[in-house]
Design an enzyme around this catalytic site. Sequence first.
Site, mmCIF file in Angstrom:
data_model
loop_
_atom_site.group_PDB
_atom_site.id
_atom_site.type_symbol
_atom_site.label_atom_id
_atom_site.label_comp_id
_atom_site.label_asym_id
_atom_site.label_seq_id
_atom_site.Cartn_x
_atom_site.Cartn_y
_atom_site.Cartn_z
ATOM 1 N N TYR A 30 -0.047 -18.156 7.910
ATOM 2 C CA TYR A 30 -0.434 -19.564 7.972
ATOM 3 C C TYR A 30 -1.938 -19.758 8.076
ATOM 4 O O TYR A 30 -2.408 -20.861 8.341
ATOM 5 C CB TYR A 30 0.260 -20.237 9.156
ATOM 6 N N ASP A 32 -4.261 -19.693 5.697
ATOM 7 C CA ASP A 32 -4.790 -20.582 4.661
ATOM 8 C C ASP A 32 -4.548 -22.039 5.035
ATOM 9 O O ASP A 32 -5.434 -22.891 4.894
ATOM 10 C CB ASP A 32 -4.137 -20.282 3.309
ATOM 11 N N TYR A 197 -2.059 -8.497 13.338
ATOM 12 C CA TYR A 197 -1.040 -8.170 12.346
ATOM 13 C C TYR A 197 -0.133 -7.079 12.914
ATOM 14 O O TYR A 197 -0.515 -6.340 13.844
ATOM 15 C CB TYR A 197 -1.705 -7.681 11.051
ATOM 16 N N GLN A 244 -3.964 -25.990 17.160
ATOM 17 C CA GLN A 244 -5.301 -25.460 16.874
ATOM 18 C C GLN A 244 -6.263 -25.793 18.007
ATOM 19 O O GLN A 244 -7.107 -24.968 18.374
ATOM 20 C CB GLN A 244 -5.815 -26.015 15.546
ATOM 21 N N ARG A 260 -7.521 -12.326 13.784
ATOM 22 C CA ARG A 260 -7.171 -11.750 12.489
ATOM 23 C C ARG A 260 -7.413 -12.780 11.402
ATOM 24 O O ARG A 260 -7.501 -13.984 11.666
ATOM 25 C CB ARG A 260 -5.711 -11.309 12.483
ATOM 26 N N GLY A 261 -7.494 -12.300 10.143
ATOM 27 C CA GLY A 261 -7.578 -13.218 9.017
ATOM 28 C C GLY A 261 -8.900 -13.958 8.969
ATOM 29 O O GLY A 261 -9.959 -13.379 9.192
ATOM 30 N N GLU A 262 -8.840 -15.264 8.652
ATOM 31 C CA GLU A 262 -10.067 -16.043 8.481
ATOM 32 C C GLU A 262 -10.209 -17.172 9.496
ATOM 33 O O GLU A 262 -11.261 -17.336 10.101
ATOM 34 C CB GLU A 262 -10.118 -16.627 7.056
ATOM 35 N N ASP A 263 -9.142 -17.946 9.701
ATOM 36 C CA ASP A 263 -9.291 -19.120 10.561
ATOM 37 C C ASP A 263 -9.626 -18.722 11.996
ATOM 38 O O ASP A 263 -10.618 -19.195 12.569
ATOM 39 C CB ASP A 263 -8.004 -19.957 10.522
ATOM 40 N N SER A 264 -8.825 -17.858 12.609
ATOM 41 C CA SER A 264 -9.091 -17.458 13.991
ATOM 42 C C SER A 264 -10.387 -16.652 14.090
ATOM 43 O O SER A 264 -11.074 -16.692 15.118
ATOM 44 C CB SER A 264 -7.918 -16.645 14.545
#
Length: 368
Positions: A30, A32, A197, A244, A260-264
Site C-alpha cells: 500500500y 504507492d 518486509y 497516516q 520500508r518502501g517509499e512513504d514511510s
Amino acid sequence: MPDTPAESSSDVQTPDRRTWDIFCRVIDNYGDLGVCLRLARDLAQRGAQARLWSDDLSPLAWMQPEPVEGLACRPWDDSVGVDPGDVVIETFGCELPQDFIAAMAARPVKPAWINLEYLSAESYVERSHGLRSPQFSGPGAGLEKRFFYPGFSGRTGGLLREPGLIEAVDAHDGTAWLDGRGWAPAPGERVLSLFAYPHAPLAAFLEALGPGWLLLLCPGAPQAELPPLLRPGQRAIALPALSQADYDRLLWSCDLNLVRGEDSFVRAQWAGRPMLWQIYFQDDGAHGPKLEAFLGRSMAGAPASLQARWLAVSRAWNGLAPWTPEAAQALRDWDGASAHARAWRAELAAPPDLTTRLQAFTGLSSGA
C-alpha cells in the site's frame, strides 16, 4: 508549463483553485497509495479540489478515516465519463484509462499531464526530471505528458512535506503520546518502531541490537515472526493499523525507526530520528545501487566513523553485507546518530517541498 524542472526557491503562497486528478493502482503493498493519499490531501489542504482514483480504496479506512475537505476518493472505474481536471497525475506508470485520456484531449484547455515517478537519489533522476513525452497517436494525440521525479536535490521534484510539518514534529511530546496508548517504554528502555518486509533479517538484527529495547511492531509478517526471536532484555508490542497521522506521531516518538518502501521512508526522515531503511527488493539487483545512492547523499556530512557504521548496518539490514561489529556499533552511538538525523532533516527542509514544486511545474505560479 515551464521548461525548467526546478521552479521556485520558496513556498508558493498562491491559493490553488484547480481540480487535480490523481490515479493510483495498488500493486503488492500500500505504499504507492500512501504516497498518493498524502499528495492528494496536501493539495486539498492548500485549496485545490483533489480526486484520488484507485483500484483499491479499502486501505483508506485506516490510512485516512476522517474526511478531508476538498479531497474525494473514488473507484478507478468511476472515472469513465468524468470531465478531467486541470492537472492529471499518473502515478508510478499506472497508465490512465483510455476513455479518460480521450476526454483530456477533448478539453478546450488541455490539462497538465504528469507522470509522477518513484523516489531515488540516483543521478538519472536529475537527468530525467521534467522530460517531455508528446503523444502523437491514440486517444491522447496532441497531448504532452511530462515526467516528474521526486528527489533530494534542487534539480528534482523534492519530497512531500506539508506546511508546518517540522514545527509539529518539534512540538510533539512522544513520551505522553506513547503513554496514552499503552506503548510507553519502561524506565531505562529505548523504543523503536519496526515496519519491515517479510524477508527482514530479524534474528541478526535483534542480536546486534542488544538489551534495553521496546520494539513497537507495525502490522505485517514481523508481528508473528519476531517475538520468538527476542533476546533477554528486549520486549515487543504488536500495534494495530494506524492512520497516516498516527503513524507519523509514532515515528516522532521513537529513538529509532525501521521503515520500508517509499512513504514511510520519507516520513522517517522528517521525524529527525535515526532510521534504517529496508529498500524494496528487486530481482535484478537494482535496489543495491539505489540504497547506495541514498546512503552516499544522506551520510555525506556525517563524521567518518558514523558514516562507516551506518553504511555497515544499512547494508546488513538489506542483506547486502554480513552483520559485523561495526554494524552493531551503529545501534549504540545515539548521540552522533541523532545529531546527524537532525542535520540531514534540516538540509532536506531548506528547499521547497514536492507539492510546491509540482504546483509551480504545472503553471500555478503563472496564474493558471
